[in-house]
Each structure stands twice: as structure tokens, then as C-alpha cells.
Design an enzyme around this catalytic site. Structure first.
Site, PDB file in Angstrom:
ATOM      1  N   LYS A   1      13.356  -2.345  40.075  1.00 26.19           N
ATOM      2  CA  LYS A   1      13.094  -1.946  41.462  1.00 26.19           C
ATOM      3  C   LYS A   1      12.259  -0.678  41.563  1.00 26.19           C
ATOM      4  CE  LYS A   1      17.020  -1.361  43.468  1.00 26.19           C
ATOM      5  NZ  LYS A   1      17.936  -1.493  42.379  1.00 26.19           N
TER       6      LYS A   1
ATOM      7  N   ARG B   1      23.032  -0.463  52.433  1.00 29.93           N
ATOM      8  CA  ARG B   1      23.965  -0.993  51.432  1.00 29.93           C
ATOM      9  C   ARG B   1      25.183  -1.665  52.055  1.00 29.93           C
ATOM     10  NH1 ARG B   1      23.923   1.138  45.668  1.00 29.93           N
ATOM     11  NH2 ARG B   1      21.900   2.112  45.560  1.00 29.93           N
TER      12      ARG B   1
ATOM     13  N   ARG C   1      17.775  -0.485  26.432  1.00 35.47           N
ATOM     14  CA  ARG C   1      17.308   0.801  26.936  1.00 35.47           C
ATOM     15  C   ARG C   1      18.340   1.901  26.636  1.00 35.47           C
ATOM     16  NH1 ARG C   1      15.918   1.255  33.197  1.00 35.47           N
ATOM     17  NH2 ARG C   1      18.130   1.668  33.400  1.00 35.47           N
TER      18      ARG C   1
ATOM     19  N   ARG D   1      21.914   6.564  25.470  1.00 35.75           N
ATOM     20  CA  ARG D   1      22.850   6.661  26.598  1.00 35.75           C
ATOM     21  C   ARG D   1      24.182   6.040  26.200  1.00 35.75           C
ATOM     22  NH1 ARG D   1      19.593   4.734  31.970  1.00 35.75           N
ATOM     23  NH2 ARG D   1      17.882   6.220  31.886  1.00 35.75           N
TER      24      ARG D   1
ATOM     25  N   ARG E   1      28.489  -2.550  36.908  1.00 34.95           N
ATOM     26  CA  ARG E   1      27.488  -2.202  37.921  1.00 34.95           C
ATOM     27  C   ARG E   1      26.821  -3.461  38.486  1.00 34.95           C
ATOM     28  NH1 ARG E   1      26.366   2.103  34.404  1.00 34.95           N
ATOM     29  NH2 ARG E   1      24.441   1.175  33.644  1.00 34.95           N
TER      30      ARG E   1
END
Length: 195
Positions: A14, A89, A128, A134, A145
Site C-alpha cells: 500500500k 477503519r 523482510r 525484525r 495482523r
């Protein structure tokens, strides 16, 4: 000018596509998270209120989010068009945005939904996370998520589909290919980029 929303699951690209659309259509890309961070950093009255809520680990209520978005859409660069990312949202935010735009004699032109296979997105985000070190982006956290996104946005997507505003685009593949698919879908609705 052009007024757009972009939605899609985390990892669907996005942010990348929003930046490209903003440049092509001559409109600001407005991400709710950026609005929050900007107001917090500038210590605006709304920013101070948001910081207290976020620091307490709570969700920013619709009323405050709506106020921040209203303030941002009143800025000079957004008066004649924008691309929203991360807002609305909730169904209440959808109604608020509709009413806000109607009060200005405006309406949304289209809602772009980046569609992406969940397994592909989870794989992309895991890669990623590993590449960027991470450690908090575990597969379980990424899947959570994705589930939250699906649960929260499905009702909104249904509303925009019923209004005839929804444009669904395959969000997987090369960045340029996705951009082309979006541009072609917008052009089919007579929404053209800035010359």
C-alpha cells in the site's frame, strides 16, 4: 481533482503504491499513522491527546481520528484531492468521511483494494523481517495482523462495493505491474493522472 482511498492487507504494498499514485495524480498521500506522528512531534493539542492514548496502549477513538483527518484534509494541498491510507477503519469513520466530503460538495472517486494471497503476504513479510532483523515480526504476529485487517476491513469493503466505488486490483507481482493495473482500473472509470 481526485479523491481516493487505498486499502489492503499489511505487506500488500500500500505505501509504495500510495506514493506512486500521489505523484501520478498530483495529490497528497495521507496515511493516518503519519498524521498521528506529525501531530505528536509538533505537540499540537490533538497530538498531545493522541500521545497520551497511545502511550497508555489504547486505540485512538473515532472522534479524535476524525478530528485529525478533518484538520489534515483542510490543509491547502488536500483541498482539491487526496489519497487516504489507513482511514477510514470503522463504519462510523466511513459515515463521518462521507458527511465531511458531502459538506464540501465532494465525494470519493474510488476505493482501491489491493488483493493479495495471505500465504504470499506472510511469506513476503517473514522474508523482510529476517532481512531487516525484525525479531518481533514472527510468523504468528504477522498472521495476527492479517486476521485483524480482514476482520476490521471486510465490512468497509462491503460498503464501498455496494456504493460502486470499489476497484479490486491484484497486489502481487512487480511494483510496476501493480501500478499499471491500478492506473488501468482508474482509467476505466475516467480517473486520469495529471498530464
Amino acid at each position: 481533482m481526485t479523491r481516493l482511498l487505498i486499502v489492503g492487507p499489511p505487506g500488500a504494498g500500500k505505501g509504495t503504491q500510495a506514493a506512486r499514485l500521489a505523484a501520478a495524480y498530483g495529490i497528497p498521500a495521507i496515511a493516518t499513522g503519519d498524521i498521528f506522528r506529525h501531530n505528536i512531534a509538533d505537540k499540537t493539542p490533538l497530538g498531545i491527546e493522541v500521545k497520551a492514548i497511545v502511550d497508555a496502549g489504547d486505540y485512538v477513538p473515532d472522534s479524535l481520528t476524525n478530528a485529525l483527518v478533518t484538520s489534515r484534509l483542510d490543509e491547502e494541498d488536500a483541498r482539491d484531492g487526496f489519497l487516504l491510507d489507513g482511514y477510514p477503519r470503522t463504519l462510523d469513520q466511513v459515515s463521518y468521511l462521507d458527511d465531511l466530503l458531502a459538506s464540501k460538495g465532494q465525494a470519493l472517486d474510488a476505493v482501491i483494494r489491493l488483493v493479495a494471497d495471505q500465504e504470499e503476504v506472510v511469506s513476503r513479510l517473514r522474508k523482510r523481517a529476517i532481512d531487516q532483523g525484525r525479531v518481533d515480526d514472527s510468523e504468528a504476529a504477522i498472521r495476527h495482523r492479517q486476521e485483524v485487517y480482514a476482520r476490521e476491513t471486510t465490512p468497509l469493503i462491503d460498503v464501498y462495493r455496494e456504493k460502486g466505488l470499489l476497484i479490486e486490483v491484484d497486489g502481487l507481482g512487480e511494483i510496476d505491474d501493480v501500478s499499471t493495473r491500478i492506473s488501468e482500473a482508474l482509467a476505466a472509470r475516467q480517473i486520469a493522472p495529471v498530464a
